[in-house]
Motif scaffolding. Sequence first.
Motif, PDB file in Angstrom:
ATOM      1  N   ALA A 458     -19.148  63.672  37.531  1.00 38.62           N
ATOM      2  CA  ALA A 458     -18.671  64.703  36.591  1.00 38.62           C
ATOM      3  C   ALA A 458     -18.982  64.293  35.157  1.00 38.62           C
ATOM      4  O   ALA A 458     -19.418  65.105  34.337  1.00 38.62           O
ATOM      5  CB  ALA A 458     -17.166  64.926  36.757  1.00 38.62           C
ATOM      6  N   ARG A 465     -25.545  68.112  30.371  1.00 35.23           N
ATOM      7  CA  ARG A 465     -25.472  69.408  29.696  1.00 35.23           C
ATOM      8  C   ARG A 465     -25.406  69.222  28.185  1.00 35.23           C
ATOM      9  O   ARG A 465     -25.996  69.990  27.424  1.00 35.23           O
ATOM     10  CB  ARG A 465     -24.253  70.190  30.194  1.00 35.23           C
ATOM     11  N   GLN A 466     -24.676  68.202  27.760  1.00 39.57           N
ATOM     12  CA  GLN A 466     -24.543  67.938  26.333  1.00 39.57           C
ATOM     13  C   GLN A 466     -25.896  67.546  25.721  1.00 39.57           C
ATOM     14  O   GLN A 466     -26.256  68.011  24.642  1.00 39.57           O
ATOM     15  CB  GLN A 466     -23.563  66.786  26.171  1.00 39.57           C
ATOM     16  N   ALA A 470     -26.667  73.718  26.981  1.00 40.83           N
ATOM     17  CA  ALA A 470     -26.258  74.603  28.073  1.00 40.83           C
ATOM     18  C   ALA A 470     -27.339  75.624  28.406  1.00 40.83           C
ATOM     19  O   ALA A 470     -27.339  76.219  29.484  1.00 40.83           O
ATOM     20  CB  ALA A 470     -24.956  75.309  27.699  1.00 40.83           C
ATOM     21  N   ASP A 471     -28.286  75.861  27.469  1.00 35.56           N
ATOM     22  CA  ASP A 471     -29.313  76.870  27.696  1.00 35.56           C
ATOM     23  C   ASP A 471     -30.579  76.301  28.321  1.00 35.56           C
ATOM     24  O   ASP A 471     -31.514  77.049  28.601  1.00 35.56           O
ATOM     25  CB  ASP A 471     -29.671  77.555  26.369  1.00 35.56           C
ATOM     26  N   GLY A 480     -25.891  75.928  37.903  1.00 36.58           N
ATOM     27  CA  GLY A 480     -25.649  77.307  38.331  1.00 36.58           C
ATOM     28  C   GLY A 480     -24.446  77.835  37.579  1.00 36.58           C
ATOM     29  O   GLY A 480     -24.344  77.677  36.368  1.00 36.58           O
ATOM     30  N   LYS A 481     -23.520  78.457  38.303  1.00 39.94           N
ATOM     31  CA  LYS A 481     -22.327  79.012  37.656  1.00 39.94           C
ATOM     32  C   LYS A 481     -21.175  77.999  37.643  1.00 39.94           C
ATOM     33  O   LYS A 481     -20.057  78.328  37.249  1.00 39.94           O
ATOM     34  CB  LYS A 481     -21.877  80.280  38.394  1.00 39.94           C
ATOM     35  N   GLN A 482     -21.431  76.772  38.137  1.00 39.95           N
ATOM     36  CA  GLN A 482     -20.330  75.810  38.235  1.00 39.95           C
ATOM     37  C   GLN A 482     -20.223  74.929  36.997  1.00 39.95           C
ATOM     38  O   GLN A 482     -21.199  74.690  36.282  1.00 39.95           O
ATOM     39  CB  GLN A 482     -20.534  74.930  39.468  1.00 39.95           C
ATOM     40  N   SER A 483     -19.033  74.392  36.775  1.00 47.83           N
ATOM     41  CA  SER A 483     -18.853  73.391  35.731  1.00 47.83           C
ATOM     42  C   SER A 483     -19.218  72.032  36.340  1.00 47.83           C
ATOM     43  O   SER A 483     -19.235  71.873  37.561  1.00 47.83           O
ATOM     44  CB  SER A 483     -17.407  73.386  35.257  1.00 47.83           C
ATOM     45  N   GLU A 485     -17.429  69.514  36.572  1.00 48.16           N
ATOM     46  CA  GLU A 485     -16.277  69.076  37.353  1.00 48.16           C
ATOM     47  C   GLU A 485     -16.269  69.738  38.739  1.00 48.16           C
ATOM     48  O   GLU A 485     -16.056  69.070  39.760  1.00 48.16           O
ATOM     49  CB  GLU A 485     -15.007  69.435  36.572  1.00 48.16           C
ATOM     50  N   GLU A 486     -16.509  71.022  38.772  1.00 50.66           N
ATOM     51  CA  GLU A 486     -16.524  71.738  40.056  1.00 50.66           C
ATOM     52  C   GLU A 486     -17.674  71.258  40.942  1.00 50.66           C
ATOM     53  O   GLU A 486     -17.493  71.012  42.138  1.00 50.66           O
ATOM     54  CB  GLU A 486     -16.678  73.256  39.819  1.00 50.66           C
TER      55      GLU A 486
ATOM     56  N   TRP B 304     -11.143  62.118  27.795  1.00 54.79           N
ATOM     57  CA  TRP B 304     -11.766  62.956  28.831  1.00 54.79           C
ATOM     58  C   TRP B 304     -11.181  62.602  30.192  1.00 54.79           C
ATOM     59  O   TRP B 304     -10.754  63.472  30.950  1.00 54.79           O
ATOM     60  CB  TRP B 304     -13.282  62.726  28.799  1.00 54.79           C
ATOM     61  N   ARG B 603     -23.335  85.501  28.865  1.00 57.76           N
ATOM     62  CA  ARG B 603     -23.241  84.040  28.872  1.00 57.76           C
ATOM     63  C   ARG B 603     -22.103  83.530  29.756  1.00 57.76           C
ATOM     64  O   ARG B 603     -22.058  82.350  30.104  1.00 57.76           O
ATOM     65  CB  ARG B 603     -23.031  83.561  27.431  1.00 57.76           C
ATOM     66  N   THR B 605     -20.127  82.411  32.735  1.00 51.40           N
ATOM     67  CA  THR B 605     -20.479  82.013  34.108  1.00 51.40           C
ATOM     68  C   THR B 605     -19.283  82.073  35.037  1.00 51.40           C
ATOM     69  O   THR B 605     -19.432  82.015  36.253  1.00 51.40           O
ATOM     70  CB  THR B 605     -20.975  80.550  34.148  1.00 51.40           C
ATOM     71  N   SER B 607     -17.094  79.637  34.879  1.00 50.00           N
ATOM     72  CA  SER B 607     -16.622  78.250  34.889  1.00 50.00           C
ATOM     73  C   SER B 607     -16.407  77.774  33.460  1.00 50.00           C
ATOM     74  O   SER B 607     -17.174  78.127  32.568  1.00 50.00           O
ATOM     75  CB  SER B 607     -17.661  77.339  35.532  1.00 50.00           C
ATOM     76  N   ASP B 608     -15.402  76.903  33.286  1.00 49.99           N
ATOM     77  CA  ASP B 608     -15.178  76.303  31.973  1.00 49.99           C
ATOM     78  C   ASP B 608     -16.420  75.575  31.507  1.00 49.99           C
ATOM     79  O   ASP B 608     -17.061  74.919  32.301  1.00 49.99           O
ATOM     80  CB  ASP B 608     -14.015  75.308  32.052  1.00 49.99           C
ATOM     81  N   PHE B 610     -17.329  78.311  29.977  1.00 48.87           N
ATOM     82  CA  PHE B 610     -17.969  79.628  29.834  1.00 48.87           C
ATOM     83  C   PHE B 610     -17.228  80.671  30.658  1.00 48.87           C
ATOM     84  O   PHE B 610     -17.832  81.519  31.319  1.00 48.87           O
ATOM     85  CB  PHE B 610     -19.440  79.548  30.256  1.00 48.87           C
TER      86      PHE B 610
END
Lengths: 715, 715
Positions: A458, A465-466, A470-471, A480-483, A485-486, B304, B603, B605, B607-608, B610
């Motif tokens: 995680a 991503r950082q 994010a783009d 995908g659509k997940q964070s 963490e997920e 975190w 934008r 998604t 998920s956090d 977003f």
Amino acid sequence: MQRSSSSVRAGLRHGALALGIACLGIVALIWAPVARAEEGMWTMDNLPVKQLQAQYGFTPSADWIKRVTQSSARLALGCSASFVSGDGLVMTNHHCANECLSELSGADHNFMQDGYSSVSQPREPKCPAMELDRLDTISDVTPKMHAALAGKHGADYTHAQEAAESEIEKSCVGGDATTWRCDVVALYHGGRTALYRYRRYQDVRLVFAPDQNAAFFGGDPDNFNFPRYDLDVTFLRAYENGHPAHTQFFPFDAAGPKDGELVFTSGNPGSTSREAPVAQLQLLRDLELPSIFGYYSTLDGVLWEYSRGGVAPAQDAQDELFGVENSLKVFTGWLQTLADPKMLAAKQQAEDSLRKWIDANPHRKAQYGDPWATLAPSLVAERRLFTPFVMLEGTRAPRGFGGDLFGYAKMLVRGAAERAKPDADRLTEYHDAKLPALEAQLGSSAPVHPRLEQTLLAFSLTRLRQALGADDASVKTILGKQSPEELSAHLVLFTHLGDPKVRMALWKGGPAAIAKSTDPMIVLARTVEPIARGLRDQWDNQVKAPQREASEALARARFAREGTSVYPDATFTQRVSYGTVKGWDENGHQVPAFTNFAGLYDRATGSDPFKLTRPWLDAKSRLDLATRFDFASTNDIIGGNSGSPVIDAQGRAVGLIFDGNIHSLGGDFTYDGTQNRAVAVDTTALLAALKTVYRNQALADELTSGHLPGGRGKS
Amino acid sequence: MQRSSSSVRAGLRHGALALGIACLGIVALIWAPVARAEEGMWTMDNLPVKQLQAQYGFTPSADWIKRVTQSSARLALGCSASFVSGDGLVMTNHHCANECLSELSGADHNFMQDGYSSVSQPREPKCPAMELDRLDTISDVTPKMHAALAGKHGADYTHAQEAAESEIEKSCVGGDATTWRCDVVALYHGGRTALYRYRRYQDVRLVFAPDQNAAFFGGDPDNFNFPRYDLDVTFLRAYENGHPAHTQFFPFDAAGPKDGELVFTSGNPGSTSREAPVAQLQLLRDLELPSIFGYYSTLDGVLWEYSRGGVAPAQDAQDELFGVENSLKVFTGWLQTLADPKMLAAKQQAEDSLRKWIDANPHRKAQYGDPWATLAPSLVAERRLFTPFVMLEGTRAPRGFGGDLFGYAKMLVRGAAERAKPDADRLTEYHDAKLPALEAQLGSSAPVHPRLEQTLLAFSLTRLRQALGADDASVKTILGKQSPEELSAHLVLFTHLGDPKVRMALWKGGPAAIAKSTDPMIVLARTVEPIARGLRDQWDNQVKAPQREASEALARARFAREGTSVYPDATFTQRVSYGTVKGWDENGHQVPAFTNFAGLYDRATGSDPFKLTRPWLDAKSRLDLATRFDFASTNDIIGGNSGSPVIDAQGRAVGLIFDGNIHSLGGDFTYDGTQNRAVAVDTTALLAALKTVYRNQALADELTSGHLPGGRGKS
């Protein structure tokens, strides 16, 4: 502390990619035409004989050289070691065996925290995934490599290099990769190429480890500091066909070294950048190092807080946390060293002088070309590729996919594709000669800790991503659509790669098994693979190939100008350093060369990391408190040298390297003998602790007699 | 995101000490003789009228200036704000109200995460510890300060400065510190001194806050990036004697700004270092910034991982974590900017030119002396004192004593000693004029979270030992035989300073109460106080005083050479910037000036960070998706400007600053109008969200009509 197994790997195997510097520099000591007294990590065929004769009246004999060579060993994942009895007894550092100690630990016994003393040789437990390589021979393959690479550039160069290495290694191993390991190593950044042949031991067992409080007394606060009071040792035993191996070894000197005595280390310094061109050091300082330092700092905070969650989390994360904190001290030292404008100015001056020397003669210009012009576009590419490359392809921090599970998945996915190709077409790390070590890793019974895995994954996905944004298309594909963490929770929960049998089945199943696997970690690794592999190719062809090409040209120019009275940058291969046992002047205060047991008891507060365990408290009255404990010497060492024996002119072991002082941290870039010190445990202390604290008389006897009690092993 | 309340404080109040740079530099723009178009954070008495007339044909009238001044406000702990109705309605950022929202939150309602919409004005809840200061007048006190400081050096200089400030502030407050706040501010690093008089409001209530998902959509990944889709707003109300205050205000423009339109910000930029001498910037780059960056990075990892412990820990740490991550982006930008050799070379060239100008004329040499010679020893002292000073005396990270509880203890211990002295002999922050703000902090009903406190304290004590070494005398005094973990656990468990009544009793009890207290946190603060106070005196006298002395001399030289057509470095006092609504070119790709609601939904998604909350998902079909949401402009702003209104030439509010783009991060050192952009919420989006998403028609009506429904408040 010298960079541990973990951090040597960071600095060496992956750092070599990550820092973009370890494999790159240029020929030795452009910035300092002659090595200063006691400076140098020397190869066996080019020992500084003149300096040794002039300064110490010592001439190493052929027998001395052979014995030092064949008694020296290295742990494949990082660290140095040595044979110290004729029955396969191996001495290294406690922190070099962290991984084995962690992996052996369970609910019933914490080997790392509480230590271990084998009851008898037949009951020594096997380290789950340790490979020990004993040096056998070193040979020069420079002409073969020069012939293979002549006139090649970019992707052609990369391919020709991999093919030539594959052929040389295969022929050296002679079909028996279980017994022999052969590594082609570029010295002087390609100026010379050597072939190192090792006897490979994958059956390595644990003989003795002290408790962590004694091994790492003073913890992170004392790490890289001196005076010091650590018993940072672990004894292992190499086995051959189920029996203790019989080899050359360093006899143990029970009296230890004297102040001012000439001493040597024989070890495997991981990597240095003393030959690197200034432009590469500037890129390291301004772009790469801040990014690496930030990543490690944050990871340190994550693991620190994770470890506060209880005894089990602390135990699970201990090895990782140690490696991160150790590396952080190294990077802090680098930042400070590279911030010194004088150091860089001196290097720049030497570089300018070499350039003038080349330009002064048309013949030389024709022969060496303009290496700086070859270098320049590679630095532009490095600046552009660094972040995506380390985040998507890096296998050690900084990286986008933390933890062991993704590492296994990547090894399986890439390994299946690579093994399907002819050896010469594969990436270096998948050559046949390298596969036994990979298989040992995949088949390791070392436990996987799901909560820690999830945390590391995680965290690293968050950093991914950082770093890329994010783009970024890769980030979108991966998350995908997940964070983060997920995604990490899902992956760790549903993957079966924690089971070595599952991993070995996929390894053996090859491309077909990988293609049809629905394990989510394999699915992710399959998704990432084309992106990561593409970056790897770009990095190899646009960054590494031109940099090695430039380095080779500079190396040849340098040889022509100054001869070979210099040593090559460190390459995690065996080197000898020489020096004297000696303290130093710290802002007008004289730091003595030795500490003793009395100092240990004075420093113990009763609180971590200055807490002594019961055996040490009980032994106080029985120990001679004046016994020498740790000592400092002027030997020129670096991360990877951890576990190196300190030997005297007679070739006897008098100490065990485990650290450098704070001034040694600049050693990646320069050597300053006035303050740079290696730090070792005295053999006197080792024997006293074994006998009086740990009451392991049998091991003490093996060390002093050179063989197992009752004769030469049981073979 | 502009540095939040927390991070503005880091960068401003303590950073001002910590970085050793905010209060130090030299006179404006040595390195760039004339401010570039749209560059500048201008004081009200020195607006860039010529540029505005030439470029835009706009001349600010006296009425415009007065209304802008008196409608502008600031949150005492950091951030800007503005009055937007005649009934005390105040607009600022959501991230500027984090502390209030956190403090109001409990098990029943999480104000920060879930937002809040007041049912009616009389039921607006009070922020526990918020102070809002509305600007009243600005006056020039330069002659008084010059007279007081003439011929003074070192400790004498420090004392004279504190005495003069005390006298000016006391006389300005006129005995009514509850109503008025007066701050003496050194502009141009002492070249001029101004007195800012504020109407002080300590009764500030919460009117409206969106949910965190909307306020900080995109979270840390999108922070300091653009295109952006954040509704980063909170509406507060200032009360006077229990009733809404009536003041000047900015009328709300429901149509928002146009692309290319001239717009202004009126806010309180925290600090910049554009005037700092190169030697100071080098010290920042090489020593201080890596240390600060490392500390924040590790703390980021700690928080975190702490936040992953569940809903309650995440809620408790949310404000702190946001501040840390926000600051980290700023520091990363600083590292990148300072690594650019061209920027420093340009500054060096300008500095050399000023030096030549002084040296060219004996009269000038006599008048200005050699400011660089005054500066040099202060930099040596700064290098020596930096680490112990920030670790032992710093009250914001990096520091050795984290958490709120030790902060209270220190304020109580030092406050008792300082208040016993005549006002003129006290440290600046304990002048009578400053006490109401301190008392509001001490008496705050904001909850203290023991587990978080213990984590922050254990972490910072670990860093303290790491930074100063385990053998440091102060470290030994503080830790004794305990580990950081043990000490922090003991302190947090047994202190009673979590109770505001206990704190206020100790405050009122003065030196006698402090001396006899056995509260362990007070005992620790008493122990640390002589060490910390000693370091503070050394810092003030050996670092700050000579640096201000040098700066003053340079400021005078600069005025003599170039006049006052420049603006001073930021000082967290009111400034006006001007610019146009405008996108920019990012590597050949044109980033448009505006985003809209459609982009937000694209934008999201799920998920956090977003993820949209139910009210937003439900409102999608009712919203005009073409409505402008956030916009970029060329205004020159910096941390502390968060919450600034964007106003048009008519003085109407058209937006709300909440961030800058990634290129704005170099703004601490230089302004580059080609890419540096301020980022704001459009007033159109604010009104649409209030009406359609949050269904708060009453607030929307107050904004468009300029008064509370049903008349002018209930006063």
